[in-house]
Design an enzyme around this catalytic site. Structure first.
Site: not given
Ligand code: BGC
Length: 391
Positions: A137, A211-212, A349
């Protein structure tokens, strides 16, 4: 939370005059000060009200979505996004070192790059390794930790926020300067539309995502294991023990990865399966397509029978990382103080496949100086009267 209270107050003011009008739910966006980062940067928060009831709060730090309130079957709004109610909760070391990336924009490269190394045009680049031996990430100072510039906008039937950030040439070891724009739009029909755009000064890998974590039960619902999930994918990319794809497209049929019809997330999460074992649940990239496309396709649908909420995910991206919140362990607490335990939320995602810079057979993630990176994902929320949850 404080900001929500302010926003609610502003919406409620017309009602205090005593007239019995329905609450004003026309699209609106309100900006407030949220806090100051440990390095002294001021952070703003935006409270957005969509045309059909949904509400969202997002801040300039990490482009993080702090809350997302959507109606249930009775019309009651509840927050379906995991997160915190203060900036300090996101910037403190204890959070950053175990980073679950709640609600954040992810870049330059969403997901893992094997040992943080890749080559472009014969030159080898080395990135930070922040997840065992791998780069995850965007590394130690990914887009989740920068303060973005933000411009709210208000159109006839939608509101939104345009976030921009320039990642300097060579930042984190990546080649080139990357200019990134991420736009959140609350569109009619309770849709959150996320648009990504980027340009570079040198050929470089780019894989942006959001990225919720969601729990459609809202509030402090503890687990997503009863949610019914459907993923529009016939194959996934199995991984090695460090969660790097082994390069294979493996059919989901007759495996716990078969979500081609609505299936409770928890039904096979404890199955005897090497891939499930490696990840401690689901943490895998599903193959929506093997080539790039400009058109939106349905990627996944998630239904919570308890609240009646359905979330759909449509995207132009070829891949979807389904992460079942395996590494949440109760050490972070919700906005109301309840611990986020394992499987308290799920993430879907949209992305290119993990480790693409080292996998010649995966769709390319390279962005060249004369190109513009464009990607769109739409999270839609509704409460259907009935849902065929069977095969
Ligand atoms: C990854 C997980 C990771 C999580 C939080 C997900 O996108 O696939 O392995 O634990 O992000 O960092």
């Amino acid at each position: 939370m404080r900001i929500r209270f302010l926003a609610v107050l502003m919406l409620a003011i017309p009602l205090l005059g005593g007239c019995a009008e329905a609450p004003d739910t026309s699209p609106s966006v309100e900006q407030s000060h949220f806090g100051v980062t440990p390095s002294g940067d001021s952070v703003a928060v935006f409270a957005l009200q969509g045309a059909d009831g949904m509400q969202m709060e997002a801040m300039t730090y990490g482009g993080i979505i702090l809350s997302l309130e959507v109606p249930d079957g009775e019309g009651a709004l509840e927050d379906v996004a995991l997160g915190f109610d203060s900036l300090a909760a996101y910037t403190r070391d204890a959070y950053r070192s175990a980073n679950p990336y709640f609600g954040a924009v992810i870049g330059r490269y969403g997901n893992r790059i094997d040992e943080g190394r890749f080559s472009v045009n014969g030159d080898t680049y080395t990135l930070a390794t922040n997840n065992g031996p791998n780069h995850l990430h965007g590394g130690r100072e990914g887009f989740d930790q920068v303060v973005w510039n933000a411009e709210p906008f208000h159109r006839a039937d939608s509101v939104g926020l345009t976030l921009t950030h320039t990642s300097p040439d060579g930042h984190g070891g990546y080649p080139g300067r990357l200019d990134v724009t991420v736009t959140y739009t609350l569109a009619p029909g309770n849709e959150l539309v996320i648009d990504y755009e980027a340009t570079t000064t040198e050929t470089t890998p780019v894989n942006l995502t959001q990225h919720s974590y969601f729990n459609l039960g809202g509030g402090d619902s503890e687990s997503i294991l009863d949610h019914r999930l459907k993923i529009h994918a016939e194959a996934y990319t199995p991984v090695d023990s460090t969660l790097i794809p082994i390069g294979e497209y493996r059919p989901v049929q007759d495996t716990p990865f078969d979500f081609t019809s609505f299936t409770p997330i928890g039904e096979r999460i404890g199955a005897e399966n090497r891939q499930i074992g490696i990840a401690g649940g689901y943490d895998h990239n599903f193959v929506l397509a093997r080539e790039d496309s400009d058109s939106l396709r349905m990627a996944a649908e998630v239904y919570d029978p308890e609240s009646g909420r359905l979330m759909t995910v449509r995207t132009t991206e070829p891949g979807l990382q389904f992460y079942s919140g395996n590494f949440l362990d109760g050490s972070f607490t919700s906005k109301s103080g309840a611990p986020y335990r394992q499987h308290a939320g799920f993430a879907l995602e949209t992305q290119h496949f993990p480790d693409s810079p080292n996998q010649a057979d995966f769709p390319s993630t390279l962005l060249r100086p004369n190109e513009t990176y464009r990607s769109r994902t739409v999270y839609g929320f509704s409460t259907p009267d009935s849902l065929n949850t069977g095969p």
